[in-house]
Design a protein around this motif. Structure first.
Motif, PDB file in Angstrom:
ATOM      1  N   GLY A 115       0.766  -1.234   0.000  1.00  0.00           N
ATOM      2  CA  GLY A 115       0.000   0.000   0.000  1.00  0.00           C
ATOM      3  C   GLY A 115       0.792   1.275   0.000  1.00  0.00           C
ATOM      4  N   GLY A 116       2.092   1.206   0.245  1.00  0.00           N
ATOM      5  CA  GLY A 116       2.890   2.416   0.201  1.00  0.00           C
ATOM      6  C   GLY A 116       2.669   3.319   1.398  1.00  0.00           C
ATOM      7  N   ILE A 117       2.778   4.614   1.197  1.00  0.00           N
ATOM      8  CA  ILE A 117       2.628   5.593   2.275  1.00  0.00           C
ATOM      9  C   ILE A 117       1.172   5.651   2.708  1.00  0.00           C
ATOM     10  CG2 ILE A 117       2.854   8.026   2.899  1.00  0.00           C
ATOM     11  CD1 ILE A 117       5.132   8.219   0.880  1.00  0.00           C
ATOM     12  N   PRO A 118       0.890   5.477   4.002  1.00  0.00           N
ATOM     13  CA  PRO A 118      -0.504   5.521   4.465  1.00  0.00           C
ATOM     14  C   PRO A 118      -1.163   6.867   4.149  1.00  0.00           C
ATOM     15  CG  PRO A 118       0.924   4.648   6.171  1.00  0.00           C
ATOM     16  CD  PRO A 118       1.828   5.165   5.096  1.00  0.00           C
ATOM     17  N   LYS A 119      -2.469   6.827   3.958  1.00  0.00           N
ATOM     18  CA  LYS A 119      -3.214   8.034   3.590  1.00  0.00           C
ATOM     19  C   LYS A 119      -3.137   9.107   4.659  1.00  0.00           C
ATOM     20  CE  LYS A 119      -5.681   9.111  -0.076  1.00  0.00           C
ATOM     21  NZ  LYS A 119      -5.219  10.232  -0.893  1.00  0.00           N
ATOM     22  N   ASP A 120      -2.959   8.704   5.923  1.00  0.00           N
ATOM     23  CA  ASP A 120      -2.908   9.704   6.993  1.00  0.00           C
ATOM     24  C   ASP A 120      -1.550  10.396   7.082  1.00  0.00           C
ATOM     25  OD1 ASP A 120      -1.379   7.669   8.024  1.00  0.00           O
ATOM     26  OD2 ASP A 120      -2.519   7.439   9.880  1.00  0.00           O
ATOM     27  N   GLN A 121      -0.613   9.998   6.227  1.00  0.00           N
ATOM     28  CA  GLN A 121       0.676  10.675   6.153  1.00  0.00           C
ATOM     29  C   GLN A 121       0.666  11.605   4.941  1.00  0.00           C
ATOM     30  OE1 GLN A 121       2.990  10.343   8.578  1.00  0.00           O
ATOM     31  NE2 GLN A 121       1.524   8.987   9.593  1.00  0.00           N
ATOM     32  N   LYS A 122       0.517  12.870   5.200  1.00  0.00           N
ATOM     33  CA  LYS A 122       0.358  13.832   4.113  1.00  0.00           C
ATOM     34  C   LYS A 122       1.678  14.026   3.373  1.00  0.00           C
ATOM     35  CE  LYS A 122      -2.388  17.974   3.368  1.00  0.00           C
ATOM     36  NZ  LYS A 122      -3.216  19.002   4.055  1.00  0.00           N
ATOM     37  N   MET A 123       1.581  14.019   2.059  1.00  0.00           N
ATOM     38  CA  MET A 123       2.758  14.149   1.223  1.00  0.00           C
ATOM     39  C   MET A 123       2.958  15.585   0.780  1.00  0.00           C
ATOM     40  SD  MET A 123       2.450  10.613  -1.008  1.00  0.00           S
ATOM     41  CE  MET A 123       3.765  11.083  -2.109  1.00  0.00           C
ATOM     42  N   LEU A 124       4.198  15.922   0.473  1.00  0.00           N
ATOM     43  CA  LEU A 124       4.547  17.260   0.021  1.00  0.00           C
ATOM     44  C   LEU A 124       3.674  17.709  -1.136  1.00  0.00           C
ATOM     45  CD1 LEU A 124       6.487  19.713   0.026  1.00  0.00           C
ATOM     46  CD2 LEU A 124       8.025  18.359  -1.427  1.00  0.00           C
ATOM     47  N   SER A 125       3.446  16.817  -2.083  1.00  0.00           N
ATOM     48  CA  SER A 125       2.618  17.151  -3.251  1.00  0.00           C
ATOM     49  C   SER A 125       1.205  17.544  -2.842  1.00  0.00           C
ATOM     50  CB  SER A 125       2.575  15.948  -4.195  1.00  0.00           C
ATOM     51  OG  SER A 125       2.252  14.761  -3.490  1.00  0.00           O
ATOM     52  N   GLU A 126       0.673  16.902  -1.829  1.00  0.00           N
ATOM     53  CA  GLU A 126      -0.684  17.209  -1.373  1.00  0.00           C
ATOM     54  C   GLU A 126      -0.748  18.578  -0.715  1.00  0.00           C
ATOM     55  OE1 GLU A 126      -2.461  12.791  -0.470  1.00  0.00           O
ATOM     56  OE2 GLU A 126      -0.808  13.474   0.790  1.00  0.00           O
ATOM     57  N   TYR A 127       0.246  18.898   0.082  1.00  0.00           N
ATOM     58  CA  TYR A 127       0.320  20.243   0.666  1.00  0.00           C
ATOM     59  C   TYR A 127       0.376  21.312  -0.424  1.00  0.00           C
ATOM     60  CZ  TYR A 127       1.398  18.767   5.516  1.00  0.00           C
ATOM     61  OH  TYR A 127       1.359  18.259   6.789  1.00  0.00           O
ATOM     62  N   LEU A 128       1.242  21.100  -1.408  1.00  0.00           N
ATOM     63  CA  LEU A 128       1.448  22.115  -2.434  1.00  0.00           C
ATOM     64  C   LEU A 128       0.231  22.259  -3.341  1.00  0.00           C
ATOM     65  CD1 LEU A 128       5.166  21.316  -3.312  1.00  0.00           C
ATOM     66  CD2 LEU A 128       4.305  23.288  -2.041  1.00  0.00           C
ATOM     67  N   LEU A 129      -0.404  21.129  -3.681  1.00  0.00           N
ATOM     68  CA  LEU A 129      -1.607  21.194  -4.501  1.00  0.00           C
ATOM     69  C   LEU A 129      -2.697  22.010  -3.813  1.00  0.00           C
ATOM     70  CD1 LEU A 129      -3.121  20.254  -7.062  1.00  0.00           C
ATOM     71  CD2 LEU A 129      -3.806  18.209  -5.787  1.00  0.00           C
ATOM     72  N   GLU A 130      -2.855  21.803  -2.517  1.00  0.00           N
ATOM     73  CA  GLU A 130      -3.867  22.544  -1.752  1.00  0.00           C
ATOM     74  C   GLU A 130      -3.560  24.036  -1.689  1.00  0.00           C
ATOM     75  OE1 GLU A 130      -3.893  20.754   2.065  1.00  0.00           O
ATOM     76  OE2 GLU A 130      -4.959  18.943   1.423  1.00  0.00           O
TER      77      GLU A 130
END
Length: 491
Positions: free
Chosen positions: A110-125
């Motif tokens: 499954g890779g990185i758990p969903k509750d671990q926010k990724m840099l890309s997600e911060y920047l997209l927001e």
């Protein structure tokens, strides 16, 4: 961008590029929200770039120039000794162990758990256009696909290795058509591509060109110089020590130069569009050297926590802040990149383990970024240090245990013995015990390795049907659906 012909006589040749005046205004407006480019090489050792200490002949004029335009970190570390764990730490700004991500098995649960926010997600927001182009290796579940982890654009492959010419030939296939081997354009399988290093470079350039007026995050994880050893024949011929007897080092040199050309073209595009001054570029490798790379004089290699397995080229270029030709000698780590970017983008966070490097790289902060650095696979024992694969560094001291490759455990003074040849645990038993106790305290706070979840995975048969439809549209012969093993077609 420097070609081999331009640098064959002198690697110090300087290319002067004229910036178009039409982009000055937009550049000024966007200065408070810098563009971000992370270029990640694969399996490139510390000596795999010409501007770092090295033993083998290497040709990297564009990476050398990138280093000269900013800071060259002489003690830059990957947070993992293998590809996938380092990428997990890079994209979260955390020790990957803190969320159970220890090794190469983790991407397949499954890779990185969903509750671990990724840099890309911060920047997209926060208004950034985002793209991942190249090797993912952070989970083959649908929820872990780059498009579902903050990247609007993805082109590349999901698993750990891939053919450089054939978009269908990749790493292990879990059962029949697991989907891991496909090169994907977002969610769609690709039917044709250039030599992948060239393909990734060209797509990165198109992404930049589309986002001249938008802040962007380009994550460009090349698969070069990871196996299989494949390079364009013309580069091999130009760069081989003896073209009549081409060896692994010659092919790796050509693969490296193709990567170097890509770096040059990305920088050239930023300059042409007037974006260079407002773009921070990070260049590093995901782990230390493999046999055909160059680890300089360091002990160990990929898969080891000795310096040869974790110390890598680590370059940061940001013209408004970092002076040209800077050399930084304190230890830094790949988990520092995300918090550095977050601070530059003005995005608050309080749970990353890395530090904002800018005050240190600019000389404003004279302290060391880290008091202690840790590396580890999942813990095997609390009482038998030689059973655990780990390292801990505090100042000049480093304790390393490597039961798998080097089959050794000892204490070293990295300042006087960076090659880790003189074991000191008998001479300094108290320091040895102190560092081991610190490691145990740290690792005992870490969770167990992630377990397999009930999440949907990419469906290989569905992707194969899409692949056949795309082949038909392109007027090419379809691959039959009956075979059940990985194909080994070569272009």
């Amino acid at each position: 961008m420097k070609s081999f012909a331009k640098v064959a006589g002198s690697l110090s040749t300087i290319v002067v590029l004229t910036l178009p005046s039409g982009h000055v205004a937009s550049q000024t407006v966007r200065m408070n929200k810098p563009n971000i480019v992370i270029i990640l090489a694969d399996d490139q050792g510390y000596g795999g770039v010409n501007c770092y200490p090295h033993i083998k002949r290497i040709v990297t004029p564009n990476i050398d120039e990138l280093a000269e335009s900013g800071v060259k970190c002489m003690q830059g570390y990957a947070s993992g000794h293998l590809s996938s764990p380092t990428r997990a730490g890079l994209m979260t700004g955390k020790y990957q162990q803190s969320f159970g991500f220890y090794g190469l098995s983790t991407p397949h649960v499954g890779g990185i758990p969903k509750d671990q926010k990724m840099l890309s997600e911060y920047l997209l927001e926060n208004g950034y256009s985002t793209a991942c182009i190249g090797k993912w290796h952070l989970g083959d579940y649908i929820r872990s696909h780059p498009n579902n982890r903050g990247f609007q654009t993805f082109y590349g492959f999901i698993n750990g290795l891939h053919d450089y010419y054939d978009p269908l030939v990749g790493g292990s296939w879990d059962g029949v058509y697991s989907g891991l081997a496909f090169t994907l354009d977002n969610m769609d399988p690709v039917v044709d591509m250039e030599y992948s290093t060239y393909e990734y470079t060209n797509r990165a350039i198109r992404f930049i060109e589309k986002n001249v007026d938008n802040p962007f995050f380009l994550y460009l994880p090349y698969n070069a110089i990871h196996s299989p050893l494949q390079a364009p024949e013309e580069l091999i011929g130009e760069l081989a020590n003896n073209p009549a007897e081409v060896g692994k080092d010659d092919i790796a040199r050509a693969m490296t130069f193709a990567l170097d050309q890509g770096v040059g073209k990305v920088v050239e595009t930023l300059e042409r569009l007037g974006l260079r001054e407002n773009t921070i570029i990070f260049y590093l490798s995901d782990n230390g050297a493999v046999d055909y790379s160059d680890k300089w004089e360091f002990r160990g290699k990929k898969g080891s926590y000795y310096e040869g397995g974790i110390r890598v080229p680590f370059i940061v270029s940001y013209p408004p802040e970092i002076a040209k030709g800077t050399v930084y000698d304190q230890p830094v780590m790949s988990i520092d990149i995300a918090p550095t970017i977050m601070a530059l983008a003005g995005i608050s966070q309080d749970d990353m383990h890395g530090v904002d490097l800018m005050p240190y790289l600019t000389g404003k902060n004279k302290d060391v970024p880290h008091d202690v650095l840790y590396w580890s696979t999942e813990k095997e024992s609390d009482t038998q240090v030689e059973k655990n694969s780990f390292a801990i560094r505090q100042g000049k001291w480093k304790l390393v245990s490597d039961p798998a490759i080097e089959k050794d455990c000892n204490l070293y003074d990295i300042e006087t013995d960076p090659q880790e040849m003189i074991g000191l645990k008998e001479k300094y038993p108290e320091k040895y015990k102190e560092l081991y106790a610190m490691y145990l305290e740290w690792i005992n706070q870490m969770p167990d390795e992630l377990a397999n979840g009930e999440n949907a995975r990419l469906k290989g048969m569905e992707l194969m049907r899409k692949y056949q439809k795309n082949l038909k549209k392109a007027g090419k012969k379809a691959v039959p659906l009956s075979f059940g093993e990985q194909v080994s077609r070569k272009k």
